[in-house]
Enzyme design. Sequence first.
Site, PDB file in Angstrom:
ATOM      1  CB  ILE A 166      -0.947  -0.008   1.231  1.00  0.00           C
ATOM      2  CG1 ILE A 166      -1.771   1.278   1.306  1.00  0.00           C
ATOM      3  CG2 ILE A 166      -0.233  -0.240   2.541  1.00  0.00           C
ATOM      4  CD1 ILE A 166      -2.885   1.238   2.391  1.00  0.00           C
ATOM      5  CB  SER A 167       1.244   4.122  -2.276  1.00  0.00           C
ATOM      6  OG  SER A 167       1.225   3.337  -3.439  1.00  0.00           O
ATOM      7  CD  GLN A 168       6.018   8.357   1.613  1.00  0.00           C
ATOM      8  OE1 GLN A 168       6.737   7.892   0.719  1.00  0.00           O
ATOM      9  NE2 GLN A 168       6.331   9.420   2.298  1.00  0.00           N
TER      10      GLN A 168
END
Length: 217
Positions: A57-59
Site C-alpha cells: 500500500i503506497s506511502q
Amino acid sequence: MNKKEDLIKYWIDENIVSDKRIIDAFQKINRENFVPEEYKNLAYNDYPLSIGEEQTISQPTTVAIMTSLLEPKEDQKILEIGTGSGYQVAILGKIVGKGGKITSVEIIPKLAEFAKKNLKKENITNVEIINADGSSGYKKGAPYDRILVTAGTPKITETLISQLNDNGIIVAPVGFDIYSLTMTKIIKKGKKRVKEEHGIFSFVPLIGKEGFDSRWK
Ligand code: SAM
C-alpha cells in the site's frame, strides 16, 4: 504512532492538498482498514506497508500527491490500474460520490479479494474491482474522465490515453528504473498531449502485456 490529523495538517501546510473534497475524503477513510492486522498501529506512519504477494500500500503522502494531481471531481468516472489494498480507490470513491464510478483493475487475484473486503468495511459501493491485467487499461468501461496508474510503468501508452475523455487527465509514475520514476501527468486536449512532471518516486512495477513484461518480448 502518527495520527491521521497530523498527516492531513502536514499536507495542507505544505500545499500538497488544498481541494476540500480531497481533504474530506482523507478525513473519512481509515487507512487502518486497508493494511494487514499486524500493521494497524502503523497505519498513519508516512511510509508504504507490505500487503503480501510482494506488493505494497503506497506511502500516504504519495497517495495525497497523486490524488491532487489527478484533480478528481464529483460525479466523474475514474479508472485506477493497480488496486492493491483498495485504499486509493476508497479515497477516489468518496470524492466522486454517488453520481460517480471508479473501476479498478488488479492483476493478483488474492489482492483483488483483499481490496473488496477492505472496501466493505468503509461501505464504499461505487467502486468495481476487476481481476485482470490492466496494463492496457479496461476498454469495457471507457471512456474515463481520469486514469490513475499506481504501479511503475515504462510509459504512458496511447492505448491508455485512447480510453480517456477529451480534457481528461492521466497520472502515472513513469520510467525504466522502478526506484527512480517520474510522476507524470498528461492532459488530453484533442490530439494534443500536455505533459507535466512532478518529482521522483519509487513503486512496484506494472507487469503484464503493456507493462514491464513487454520489455523482454
Ligand atoms: N493503489 C494501491 C493501494 O491503494 O493500496 C497500491 C498499488 S501497489 C503500489 C501496485 C499494485 O499494482 C499491486 O497490487 C500490483 O499487483 C498491481 N499491478 C501490477 N501490475 C498490474 C497490472 N498489469 N494490472 C493490474 N494491476 C497490476
